[in-house]
Design an enzyme around this catalytic site. Structure first.
Site, PDB file in Angstrom:
ATOM      1  N   SER B  53       0.872  -1.169   0.000  1.00  0.00           N
ATOM      2  CA  SER B  53       0.000   0.000   0.000  1.00  0.00           C
ATOM      3  C   SER B  53       0.909   1.218   0.000  1.00  0.00           C
ATOM      4  CB  SER B  53      -0.888  -0.012   1.240  1.00  0.00           C
ATOM      5  OG  SER B  53      -1.911   0.935   1.111  1.00  0.00           O
ATOM      6  N   GLU B  54       0.749   2.118  -0.983  1.00  0.00           N
ATOM      7  CA  GLU B  54       1.756   3.165  -1.168  1.00  0.00           C
ATOM      8  C   GLU B  54       1.806   4.197  -0.042  1.00  0.00           C
ATOM      9  OE1 GLU B  54      -0.727   2.534  -3.320  1.00  0.00           O
ATOM     10  OE2 GLU B  54      -1.593   4.385  -4.158  1.00  0.00           O
TER      11      GLU B  54
END
Lengths: 235, 218
Positions: B53-54
């Site tokens: 998840s960035e």
């Protein structure tokens, strides 16, 4: 040197001026420096340029500074879910420098690391590349992006010791770490201040050198943008 | 038009299921918002796939139980999630170093338009409110393989796989595979054209041709 201040207002004293640039941590409403944002709002300082991944939502986070029209320009990657932002932007009252998320993080990191610019593939051939130097490395195109130097960084941490060594919690770390490094002065708010020696030196996320002023911001009522859950299966 | 052919095609979940067939054991994968998120529900049994998840997390767990909801634990879509025993957290600069540095094996993203040259447009419609590109430009520039999952035509029935994008680009020559509700297109590298490699059940080659203006091999 005493880094702990009694309030957000006290911690920001002498640091705010009209037209300044502020780098703020947080992703959505996760890990935003809400006490410090409130204090910036209360100070009435205006014409701000704010580098932050998002711009808060209506009347939450940086959305508060938008409502009071204290922000002149945002440097952000994503600004959805914010009606007041939309209104000001469409009316031409608010300037926005859309910056890809990773480029924004690296602009903060490099600004804080004394690197004035860097080449990246992100944005090549898009609007983001307009007006930027293009350079070929091994036959591939890259664009030059500039580091961000802010007058002030405002961040939110989980725990700090009295010297300013700081740790974050889960995904609330996000932009708080790079933002902390790129300001001339970084003011941090945390949920808990502990005595020096009680955090494991091997586990410090942000060394004290970056944290110039510190406040205890608790208690927090942390907001959730999208509450998603699953059901327990019947026993 | 005398006849409007109604192709049956894949549902949103079936498109995600098709994308999940591109997963390989050991992959680190970034999933975009919308249909791409559904890919997580179709990881084949026995395969280890780590989701990134960035906003700063490797090893995304499922949505939390009601009593586990934690405001400090969200995904890039700002939804509450849970962690796994193998989870690690990091800051945004580290997260995008991971993405830009080519350490992520696969990204699955949504799309408004894809051109026959592999350009992607998925972040902005001029004249409408601009929300921003988020991490999409970084992902398409840095991740090893890019799959775009989208409806074959727009709500107005206009083709979305087209000769040249009309919307502002997210990335130039970046897409490796397109999965629509009608078909799958793939290319071996960024110097070759896309090839139609699969049809959704009930969809014919003619129907795909009718609804596609991009050039592709069959």
């Amino acid at each position: 040197m005493q880094k702990i201040y009694p309030s957000a207002e006290a911690a920001l004293e002498g640091l705010l001026f009209d037209g300044m640039t502020i780098a703020a941590g947080g992703f959505g409403l996760c890990g935003i420096p809400e006490r410090l944002i409130d204090a910036v709002q209360a100070s009435g300082v205006k014409d701000l340029t704010v580098a932050s991944n998002n711009a808060g939502i209506d009347n939450q986070g940086l959305g508060k500074l938008l409502r009071t029209r204290q922000v002149k320009k945002m440097i952000s990657s994503y600004v959805g879910e914010n009606k007041e932002f939309e209104r000001q932007f469409l009316a031409g009252e608010l300037e926005v420098e859309f910056t890809p998320q990773g480029t924004l993080a690296e602009r903060m990191r490099s600004g804080g690391a004394g690197i004035p610019g860097f080449y990246t593939k992100t944005g090549v051939g898009t609007q983001v590349a307009e007006g930027k130097e293009v350079k070929l490395f091994d036959g591939e195109e890259y664009i030059l992006e500039r580091g961000i130097h802010a007058d002030l960084s405002i961040i939110k941490g989980w725990k700090a010791d009295e010297s300013g060594n700081l740790i974050f919690r889960k995904t609330a770390r996000n932009f708080n770490l790079p933002a902390a490094t790129c300001g001339k002065v970084c003011v941090a708010e945390v949920e808990e201040v502990v005595p020096v020696g009680s955090l494991d030196p091997d586990c410090i996320h942000l060394p004290s050198i970056y944290v110039k002023r510190l406040i205890l911001g608790a208690p927090y009522d942390k907001k959730i943008e999208f509450r998603t859950v699953r059901q327990r299966e019947a026993a | 038009m005398a006849t409007v052919t109604q192709a049956k095609g894949w549902t949103r979940d079936e498109m995600a299921q098709r994308a999940a067939r591109e997963l390989r054991d050991g992959y680190c994968v970034n999933l975009g918002i919308g249909i791409p998120t559904l890919v997580a529900n179709h990881v084949p049994p026995g395969m280890t796939v780590t989701l990134q998840s960035e906003n700063g997390m490797l090893g995304i767990g499922p949505f939390p139980y009601e009593d586990e909801v934690d405001p400090d634990l969200i995904n890039a879509g700002k939804q509450t999630i849970s962690e796994l025993p193998l989870t690690s957290y990091f800051d945004s600069a580290q997260s995008f170093a991971m993405i830009r540095g080519g350490h992520i094996d696969l990204a699955v993203l949504g799309g408004m338009e894809v051109s026959e040259k592999g350009d992607l447009a998925n972040w902005m419609v001029p004249g409408k409110m601009i929300k921003g590109m988020g991490g999409a430009m970084d992902l398409v520039a840095g991740v090893k393989k890019i799959i775009v999952v989208m409806e074959h035509v727009s709500k107005n029935g206009d083709p979305k796989f087209i000769p040249q994008c009309t919307l502002p680009l997210t990335g130039k020559n970046v897409v490796d595979m397109i999965i629509t509700d009608h078909a799958v297109f793939q290319r071996p590298d960024h110097d070759h054209p896309f090839k139609l490699i699969e049809l959704a059940p009930g969809v014919t080659r003619e129907q795909v041709r009718e609804k596609t203006t991009a050039k592709y091999e069959e």
